[in-house]
Design an enzyme around this catalytic site. Structure first.
Site, PDB file in Angstrom:
ATOM      1  CE  LYS A 186      -3.941   0.100   2.205  1.00 58.36           C
ATOM      2  NZ  LYS A 186      -4.858  -0.071   3.324  1.00 58.36           N
TER       3      LYS A 186
ATOM      4  NE  ARG B 181      -6.508   3.682   4.875  1.00 62.26           N
ATOM      5  CZ  ARG B 181      -7.833   3.616   4.659  1.00 62.26           C
ATOM      6  NH1 ARG B 181      -8.429   2.444   4.564  1.00 62.26           N
ATOM      7  NH2 ARG B 181      -8.550   4.701   4.529  1.00 62.26           N
TER       8      ARG B 181
ATOM      9  N   GLY C  36      -7.467  -7.309   5.083  1.00 56.33           N
ATOM     10  CA  GLY C  36      -8.330  -7.368   6.270  1.00 56.33           C
ATOM     11  C   GLY C  36      -7.719  -8.064   7.456  1.00 56.33           C
TER      12      GLY C  36
ATOM     13  CG  MET D 226      -2.058  -7.119   9.951  1.00 55.93           C
ATOM     14  SD  MET D 226      -0.426  -6.685   9.399  1.00 55.93           S
ATOM     15  CE  MET D 226      -0.703  -6.416   7.668  1.00 55.93           C
TER      16      MET D 226
ATOM     17  NE  ARG E 250      -5.483  -4.683  -2.757  1.00 55.44           N
ATOM     18  CZ  ARG E 250      -5.924  -4.747  -1.508  1.00 55.44           C
ATOM     19  NH1 ARG E 250      -5.078  -4.648  -0.495  1.00 55.44           N
ATOM     20  NH2 ARG E 250      -7.200  -4.905  -1.245  1.00 55.44           N
TER      21      ARG E 250
ATOM     22  CG  HIS F 289     -13.232 -11.525   4.801  1.00 51.02           C
ATOM     23  ND1 HIS F 289     -13.520 -12.820   5.169  1.00 51.02           N
ATOM     24  CD2 HIS F 289     -11.912 -11.344   5.035  1.00 51.02           C
ATOM     25  CE1 HIS F 289     -12.432 -13.395   5.628  1.00 51.02           C
ATOM     26  NE2 HIS F 289     -11.435 -12.511   5.565  1.00 51.02           N
TER      27      HIS F 289
ATOM     28  CB  SER G 228      11.066 -43.208 -15.705  1.00 51.50           C
ATOM     29  OG  SER G 228       9.987 -42.439 -15.232  1.00 51.50           O
TER      30      SER G 228
ATOM     31  CB  CYS H 270       6.910 -41.433 -13.892  1.00 52.55           C
ATOM     32  SG  CYS H 270       7.800 -42.806 -13.137  1.00 52.55           S
TER      33      CYS H 270
ATOM     34  CE1 TYR I 208       9.013 -39.204 -18.837  1.00 50.95           C
ATOM     35  CE2 TYR I 208      10.830 -39.392 -20.398  1.00 50.95           C
ATOM     36  CZ  TYR I 208       9.984 -39.967 -19.465  1.00 50.95           C
ATOM     37  OH  TYR I 208      10.103 -41.282 -19.153  1.00 50.95           O
TER      38      TYR I 208
END
Lengths: 881, 881
Positions: free
Chosen positions: B25, B95, B104, B106, B339, B455, B770, B838, B858
Site C-alpha cells: 500500500k 493503516r 483485512g 491487520m 494494487r 471478505h 524414469s 514419473c 520430461y
C-alpha cells in the site's frame, strides 16, 4: 634346451614367479630344481595350455602334442632312459597343479609309460618282477579310472576276487604270477568297459592322460571346492609330467609329507608322516595310518638328516612354513613338491609372530600372514575346562576347536540337516573329495581312519572346522546308522562333541568356554595397533559385553543400543505400560520405574570402559516391537468372543485396538528412531537423565566417564537440532545441579540416504557421525533384510546377481559411496567431525578396508570381533601404502 | 522535505521499487503520488521500523517517534491543517500495509486526531456537527478496540442500547445529541475497560495507534493467513499515516473499489462497487450491499469519467489489472490504494492472453502472469449442464467453480469436520477475518450478505474456492443450525451444492462434469509449449485416461502401471489363482487368461496415444497385495475353528498358510518390482507378450506404436541385464514371427538410492531412466508414506522440521540431489539416455522447476496435471534464463 613351445616349461626353466602359468606344484618344482634340490626331472604343461584344451573341444592341440614330444626327448637325455623302452623305460607321473592349491580335487596318474614290453624291461632293470607288475597293474587301474572313466570299484572287485581265489589275505600276499593275472584281468575290464584295448603306445598314454588331468579341472568335486573357497573357475590347472621315483621299492624306500613347522600349533619343529615301502597316494588317501616323521631319524638316519637340511633350505628360501612331499627311493631322497603349508589359525598366528622374532620376516609381513579369520577362529569357543567330560574315544587332534552337533553318517545328510538349521557332526571312516559338501555343512568332522594329513584333516583345517581323525576305537555300522565305542552306542541324531585340539570325543553337547588370546596373538594384535590408523570400538549393550570388549582391546563403545535394555523380561511389562499409558501420570510412573534400571546399565558400562568413550544410542525401534503380535492378538480376541470371559475379552479388545493403532505397513521406515524422540519427548528425556545421572555418580566417585549421545535415524538436520537442544537441556541441568563440568558429545547415526546426501548440513550441528550401515544398506538397496534374505537375496548371491550379500560385506558401489560422500562433505564443514561405522560391517575385513579407504576414524563391531578388526585395520593400512 | 529518519518516507519519496520497505500500500501510494494522481498526502513508516518495534519490546523507539513528529509537520504544511487543531484539525487514517497483501488481516484506525476540542473545530469546518461527532464516536470505538484491545461488541452494545433508548431504528436516525451521548458513553467504556481516560493528546493517539498496527502483524488471524499463504513471518508490515478523506459527507461523497478488468472472468471492462455517503470499511466489510460501478456513470458522471481516466493510467503504468480503492469527498476523487488485482484462475488466464494481444505485455511475461494453480483450477469440475438442477436460491457469483459438501454454520465446525475427512460448505451471514480457518477448511462458502469484494469473496477467490455471496433469500437460524429459503429447510449436515460461477445454490450433491480448456487457456498453453524445454507426459493406466491425457496435450505416457490392470474385480480372482498356484499348469492357466485382458488394455492405450511413446512398467507391487488381509483371515479361521464348517476351515487354513508365507515385515522394501520379475519369470513374460502382441496388431492395422518397457525397482545393474535379456527374447521372437521390425526401448524406474549412486553402471545397459520419486522419497528419507503421514510427517511440516511434505514437493537437498547426480552420471556414459520423472512430483510446479534445472527430458504426471506441467515447465525455462 628347447624354447619352441612356451606352453611347456622344463623344471629348469620354471620358477616361483611363473606360478600363475605353471601352477603351484609346477612353479615349486621349478624353483626347487633351480635351487639345486633333489627333484626328479620333468616338465610342466601350463595353465594356458589348459585353457587352450578347453577352447579346442577338450583335446590337446597338435602344436602342444609336438611340444610334449620335443620336451620328452630332452627328458630322455637327462635321465638316460627312453619312453616305452624295453630295457630301461622312462616312467612318468602325470599330476595336476593349479595356481591355487586344491588338494586331492583333481586327478593323478602314476607309472605311465609301462606296457606289455616295457614292464619286462622295468622288471629287469629293478631286478624285481613282482614290483614291476605291481606298478603295471596300478597304472592300468589309474589309467582306466582317470582317462577311461571306469569306476574304481570295478578294479577293486577284480583285485578282491583274485585275492579270494588265491587265498591271499592282503595285497602283499599276491605273487608275481597273481599280479600278472591281475594285469590281464584289468585289461579285460578295460576292454569290457571302454571297448578298447589298453593302449600300448606310451605316447598315446601320455597325451590322453594329460587331457584327462586337464579335464579333471571341471569335475564336480573340483567345482564345489572352488565355489567353497571362492577360486576363479577360469584359472585352469597346469599338468606336471615328471620322472617317476618309487617309494615302494622296499624298506629302503618310502614316501611322506613333512611340514617345516607344526601346522596345527605352529611349533617350530619338523612335523609330518611317512610310510616306508609305499607310494605317495597311500599317505594322502589315509588308507594306511602313517608314522610320525620323527621316527624316520631312527629308521633312515641319513635320509632324515638330508630331509632336515632340505627343509631348512626351503623355509629360509620361501620365508614361510612349507608343506613338502617327498619320496625315498632306495635310500635316495627326492622332493616332489613344496608349497606354503596350510595351517590352523593358532599356527598361523604363532608362526607369524615367531618368524618376526627369528628375523625371518618383518612385522608388516607378519601382519599380512595372519588372516582376520584366523583371529576370529582362535576366539572360537573351547570345551569348558571346569566341566567333567566323559571321553568315549580319542583320535588324532587334526583341527583344533571344539564342536557339538547331531551325528550324521553321510555328507549328503549333513548338508540336508544343515539346511534345516541343525548343527551336525559328520562321522565317517574317512572323507574323500566327494564329501566336500558335507564337511562344509558340518560343525566338525570325526573319522575313524587317516592321519593328520588325511583329506578330512587338511580340508577341516582349511575351513577352521574342528576335526578328529584316525579315531580307530569307533566302529561304525552304516546299515543301522550308529557307531559303537566300548559299550557306548551313538545313533544318528544323537548329540556328540569333539575337541579337535585334543582328539577327544564326548557324548552329548558339552559346555564350552570363551577363548583367551595367546601371547603370540596378543603380540600380533599389539603390532596391528601400532600400524593401523582406524580406531576400533565395540558394540555392547551391557556390562559383561562392555567388559569383554575392553579385554579385547576396544577403544570405546561405538554403539550401545538402549532398546536391548528395554527388552529384559522384568522390564517389558513396564515398557508396555509406558506405551499404552492413557494419562501423563501413568506414563510418568512407568518412566520413573525405568530410569533407575537404565541408570544401573549405564553405570556398569561406563565402569567397564574405564573412561573410554561410550556412544549411547537413544531408543530406536518402533514401540510396537514391545507389544504383543497383532495376529496373535486377533486370534485371542476372536477366541474370547466365543467364550464367557467377558472381562478378559474387554481388556484384550482394548489392547488389540491399541496394537492395531500402532501397527505399521513398513515399520522399518515408520515411527521409530528420532521420530519417536521428537513426538514423545519424555522417553529420550528419561534416557538422557539416566545416562547423566550414572555419569555424575561415577565422576563423583573419581572415575572417568566420556558419554556420547547418539540420535538415531536422522533424515533432516532440523530433527537433529530439535533433539540436540532437548538433550542439552536435560544434561546441562543435571550437570549444573551436580556442580560438574563434564564434557560430552552429541552426534548421530547416519543410516538414511538423505542424511548422507545432506551430511554437510548435519555436520554443522553434530559432533560425530556413526554410519549405521545395516539400515543404510536396507534403504539404499530398498531391501528389507527380514524379507529379502529368504525371498530373493540368497538367490541373487547364488546367481551372482550380487557379488556378495550386502548385509555382510559393505557394498562399495552404492552404500560405500554414500558413506564416503557423507564423510567428505561432513568433514568439509566440520573438520573435527568424528566419523565411525557401527553396522555389522564394522567387523568384516573387506568392509574395514573400505572404511580405512574412506578415512573413517573408527569401526565398531561386536566384542568378539574387536581383535579381528584390529588386525584387519592394520592390514588395510599396510596394503594401502 | 525531510531526510532525517529513513524509517519514514513521505508519499512523495515513495515508489514501487521500495515495496519491501514500504509495503504494497505504501509503495503504491508513493508511486501514485509520483504519477501525479489524486492521493491524500501522507507518510509510510517502514517494515524495518516494524521489526525495530518488535526488537524494542513492542514499543516505538524514541528516534522513530521524533521522526514521525517531523514528518507530521511537513504534512501539516502540505494540507494547511494542524494536528489537534481546534479550528481545522488534521485527521489521519492509520493503516497497515504489508509487502505481500493480507487483506483485512491487520488493523486500521480512522479519524485519528479528534478529541473533545478538535471535534468542535471539525464540526465548524465541515459545517456538519452530526458528521463530526459521528466521526468522533467511530474513532473512539476503533481506538478502543484496536489500541486498547476492548472487545468490539461492548461498543456495539452501547450503540444498540442508545438506539433503543431514543427509539432510533438505525444509525442514521441518531441525532447529533445522541451521538454526543454515545461519545460520552464510549469514553465511559474505555475508562471501565482499559482503566484510563480516552487520550486527548493527538500525538499520543498517533504513537499508540502506530504501535497497535505494528502489533496486529502478529495477531492470530494474520498468522493463520500467512501460514495458509506461505508468507514469511519475519517480513513485518509498514504503517501508512494518511490524511483522512471522507466518503460519508453526503450524497456527493462515496467510497468504492474498482478493478480495471473483471477479476472473475477477466473481461476487459471496469468492474467494481461503491456506496455513496459511506466510509471505505462499509464496502469491504460487506455491511451494506453496494452498487455496481457502472451506475456511478449516472450518479456522478464527472467523477466516473475521472475514475476511468485514472484507472487507464494505472493499468498502462503497471501493465497489469489493478484493484483500486477510492473515495469521493464532495465530488472530489481520491485514490487510497492501487494494487495488482487478485483474480480468478479464469480471469488470470484471459487477462494474460488479452494483454499480449493488446500489446501491453510480452508472451514470456504472460506465461509468468498465469500461475500453474490457475491452470489447475480451470480444470476443476463444473456442474454437469445435462443435469436438471433445482436452484433454491441465487446470490452473487463471487468465486467460480462448483462445490458440494455438508452444510456447517461456523468456521470452527468446518475445520473440525474437514479434519475428520468430510467435505463441508461453510454457510454464514458474512465471513470475517476471524473465519479464515473455516474458509480454508471448506469446499466452498455461501454468504447471505456482502458483495463481490466482500471478505468471503476476496478470500475464496484467492484460494480458488467456490463462493456465492450476498444470497439474501436465505435465512439462517444459528440457534437450531439450519437455514430456510422459500419452503426448503436445510439442516446442518445436509448436502448442498453451490455454483460460484453463477451464484446458484442447489440442495444435495449435484453431478459435476469435467472442465474444458478455454481458448485463452489453449493460447497460453501453446505459448508454453513454444518456450519449454521439458517434455510433458502423462501417467495413465487405461484407455480413457490415456485419451484424456492426449487431449490435454501429453507427449506420451510416462508411466503405465500394469498392476492397476490386475486389480479389476473380474481379474483379481485369476491373479489370486496365479499367485497361489501349486503347479506349473495352474500358473499357466491363470497367465493364459490374463494375457488377452492385458493385451486389450495395451491396445486401447496405444490407440489413444496415436504413435506417441508409451512407457509400460511391468508388475511392481508385492503379490500379497492381491490376497486377502492376514488379520482378517486369522479372524475367519479362528471363528471357523469353533464351528462345524470343516471343509471351509481346511480351505481357509491353507489360504492362511500361504498368506502368512507371503507376509512381509516391510513390503515396501520386500519381494516386489524386478525382484518378482527375476524370481517368477512367467509374469513378466506374459506382460511383455501382451504388450508386443497389442503393438503388432496395431502396426499391422497401419497404426503407429512406440512401446517402452520399464523395469521397476532396479537396485543393481545385474538385475537390469538379466531382465533386459528376457524381455528382448520374448519381444524379438514375437516381432520375428510377425515379420515386423518395430523399434522399442527398455529402461528402468530409478527409485532406489543405490540405483542413483550406480546410475553410470545402469545407464550403460538402459535406454531410459524414469525417476520414481514417490518410492525414492520413501527410501531416501526412510519414510514409509503410509505410516509417516499420520504418525509424524504432518507434525514435522506444521512445526517446520521439514520445509514441505516431501511427497508433495520434491526435496531438493536430498532426493533432488540424487536425481541430479544420477542424471549427470547416467548421461556421462550414455549421452542418448532419455531421463524423465514419473512420481507425483511430475505435476507439481516447484518440482518441475527442479526437473528443468537438472536437465531432465520430461516430467510425467496425472492427465489433469498435464496442462499445469506444460505451463510450469515454460515458467521454469523463462525464470532460468
Amino acid at each position: 634346451m628347447s624354447a619352441k613351445n612356451k606352453d611347456i616349461y622344463s623344471f629348469e626353466e620354471g620358477s616361483l614367479d611363473l606360478k600363475p602359468l605353471l601352477g603351484g606344484k609346477g612353479a615349486s618344482l621349478g624353483e626347487m630344481t633351480t635351487l639345486g634340490l633333489p627333484v626328479p626331472p620333468g616338465m610342466t604343461v601350463t595353465t594356458e595350455a589348459c585353457n587352450l584344451y578347453y577352447e579346442n573341444n577338450e583335446k590337446l592341440t597338435e602344436e602342444l602334442k609336438e611340444g610334449i614330444k620335443e620336451y620328452l626327448i630332452e627328458l630322455e637325455e637327462k635321465t638316460g632312459k627312453n619312453f616305452g623302452d624295453n630295457d630301461s623305460p622312462l616312467l612318468l607321473s602325470i599330476r595336476s597343479g593349479a595356481t591355487i592349491s586344491m588338494p586331492g580335487m583333481m586327478d593323478t596318474i602314476l607309472n605311465l609309460g609301462l606296457n606289455d614290453q616295457a614292464v619286462e624291461g622295468f622288471a629287469k632293470e629293478t631286478n624285481d618282477e613282482r614290483f614291476a607288475y605291481d606298478c603295471y597293474r596300478r597304472f592300468i587301474q589309474m589309467f582306466g579310472n582317470v582317462v577311461l572313466k571306469i569306476e574304481g570299484y570295478k578294479f577293486g572287485r577284480g583285485l578282491d576276487e583274485l585275492k579270494e581265489e588265491v587265498g591271499a589275505e592282503n595285497d602283499l600276499a599276491l605273487t608275481t604270477e597273481d599280479l600278472k593275472e591281475l594285469v590281464s584281468r584289468y585289461k579285460e575290464i578295460i576292454k569290457d568297459e571302454a571297448g578298447i584295448d589298453f593302449p600300448q603306445d606310451p605316447m598315446e598314454q601320455l597325451i590322453t592322460a594329460v587331457e584327462a588331468v586337464f579335464g579333471s579341472w571341471n569335475n564336480k568335486r573340483a567345482i564345489i571346492y572352488r565355489d567353497a573357497h571362492e577360486i576363479d573357475h577360469s584359472l585352469g590347472t597346469a599338468v606336471n609330467i615328471q620322472t617317476m621315483v618309487f617309494g615302494n621299492m622296499g624298506d629302503g624306500s618310502g614316501t611322506g609329507v613333512v611340514f617345516t613347522r607344526n601346522p596345527s600349533t605352529g611349533e617350530n619343529k619338523l612335523y609330518g608322516e611317512y610310510l616306508l615301502n609305499a607310494q605317495g597316494e597311500d599317505v594322502v588317501a589315509g588308507i594306511r595310518t602313517p608314522q610320525s616323521i620323527q621316527t624316520l631319524k631312527e629308521q633312515l638316519p641319513e635320509v632324515f638328516d638330508q630331509l632336515v637340511e632340505v627343509t631348512e633350505t626351503l623355509e629360509e628360501h620361501y620365508k614361510d612354513m612349507q608343506d613338502i612331499e617327498f619320496t625315498i627311493e632306495n635310500g635316495q631322497l627326492y622332493l616332489l613338491q613344496t608349497r606354503t603349508g596350510k595351517r590352523t589359525a593358532k599356527a598361523a598366528i604363532k608362526i607369524a609372530a615367531d618368524m618376526v622374532a627369528e628375523g625371518l620376516i618383518e612385522i608388516d609381513e607378519a601382519l599380512l600372514r595372519v588372516e582376520p579369520k584366523h583371529i576370529e577362529k582362535v576366539l572360537h569357543r573351547q570345551i569348558d575346562p571346569e566341566v567333567e567330560t566323559e571321553v568315549i574315544a580319542k583320535g588324532l587332534p587334526a583341527s583344533p576347536g571344539a564342536a557339538s552337533g547331531e551325528v550324521v553318517f553321510s555328507a549328503d545328510e549333513a548338508e540336508e540337516l544343515k539346511e534345516k538349521g541343525k548343527n551336525v557332526l559328520l562321522v565317517s571312516l574317512e572323507t574323500t573329495p566327494e564329501d566336500i559338501h558335507g564337511v562344509i555343512a558340518a560343525e566338525g568332522v570325526l573319522t575313524t581312519r587317516g592321519g593328520m594329513t588325511s583329506h578330512a584333516a587338511v580340508v577341516a583345517r582349511g575351513m577352521g572346522k574342528s576335526c578328529v581323525c584316525g579315531c580307530e576305537g569307533i566302529n561304525i555300522d552304516f546299515e543301522v546308522e550308529e557307531f559303537v565305542v566300548g559299550d557306548t552306542t551313538v545313533k544318528k541324531g544323537d548329540n556328540l562333541t569333539i575337541n579337535g585340539g585334543t582328539g577327544e570325543v564326548m557324548v552329548g553337547s558339552v559346555k564350552m568356554t570363551e577363548p583367551k588370546l595367546s601371547e603370540e596373538c596378543q603380540q600380533i594384535l599389539n603390532w596391528a595397533d601400532e600400524y593401523r590408523d582406524l580406531g576400533v570400538r565395540a558394540n555392547a549393550d551391557n556390562g559383561p559385553d562392555a567388559q569383554k570388549a575392553y579385554e579385547f582391546g576396544t577403544e570405546g563403545i561405538g554403539l550401545c543400543r538402549t532398546e536391548h535394555m528395554f527388552m529384559a523380561p522384568d522390564r517389558v511389562p513396564i515398557v508396555q505400560k509406558l506405551i499404552l499409558s492413557e494419562s501423563d501420570a501413568e506414563k510418568e510412573e512407568a518412566l520413573t520405574k525405568l530410569e533407575p534400571m537404565q541408570r544401573q546399565d549405564f553405570e556398569e558400562i561406563f565402569t567397564a570402559l574405564k573412561g573410554k568413550p561410550v556412544t549411547v544410542r537413544l531408543l530406536d525401534p518402533p514401540l510396537h516391537e514391545f507389544l504383543p503380535d497383532l495376529t496373535e492378538l486377533v486370534k485371542e480376541v476372536t477366541e474370547l468372543q466365543q467364550s464367557d470371559a467377558n472381562e478378559e475379552l474387554k481388556e484384550k479388545q482394548e489392547l488389540l485396538r491399541k496394537v492395531k493403532d500402532m501397527n505399521e505397513s513398513n515399520p522399518m521406515l515408520g515411527f521409530r528412531g528420532c521420530r519417536l524422540g521428537i513426538m514423545i519427548p519424555e522417553i529420550y528425556e528419561m534416557q538422557v537423565s539416566a545416562i547423566f545421572k550414572a555419569a555424575i555418580k561415577l565422576v563423583k566417585e573419581g572415575k572417568e566417564v566420556e558419554p556420547e549421545i547418539m540420535l538415531p535415524l536422522i533424515t533432516h538436520v532440523n530433527e537433529f537440532k530439535t533433539l540436540r537442544t532437548r538433550v542439552e537441556k536435560v544434561a546441562d541441568q543435571l550437570l549444573e545441579e551436580a556442580g560438574l563440568d563434564l564434557e560430552y558429545k552429541i552426534g548421530t547415526m547416519i543410516e538414511l540416504p538423505r542424511a548422507c546426501m545432506t551430511a554437510d548440513q548435519i555436520a554443522e550441528e553434530a559432533d560425530f557421525f556413526s554410519f549405521g550401515t545395516n539400515d543404510l544398506t536396507q534403504t539404499t538397496f530398498g531391501f528389507s533384510r527380514d524379507d529379502a534374505e529368504s525371498k530373493f537375496l540368497h538367490y541373487y548371491v547364488e546367481k551372482e546377481l550380487l557379488p556378495e550379500n550386502p548385509f555382510i560385506s559393505l557394498d562399495a558401489d552404492g552404500v560405500g559411496r554414500l558413506v564416503n560422500l557423507a564423510t567428505d562433505s561432513g568433514r568439509e564443514v566440520n573438520p573435527d567431525l568424528k566419523v565411525g561405522i557401527c553396522g555389522e560391517h564394522g567387523g568384516e575385513p573387506k568392509s574395514i578396508a573400505l572404511c580405512h579407504e574412506y578415512g573413517l576414524n573408527y569401526v565398531s563391531c561386536s566384542p568378539y570381533r574387536v581383535p579381528v578388526a584390529r588386525l584387519a585395520a592394520a592390514q588395510a593400512k599396510i596394503k594401502s601404502e
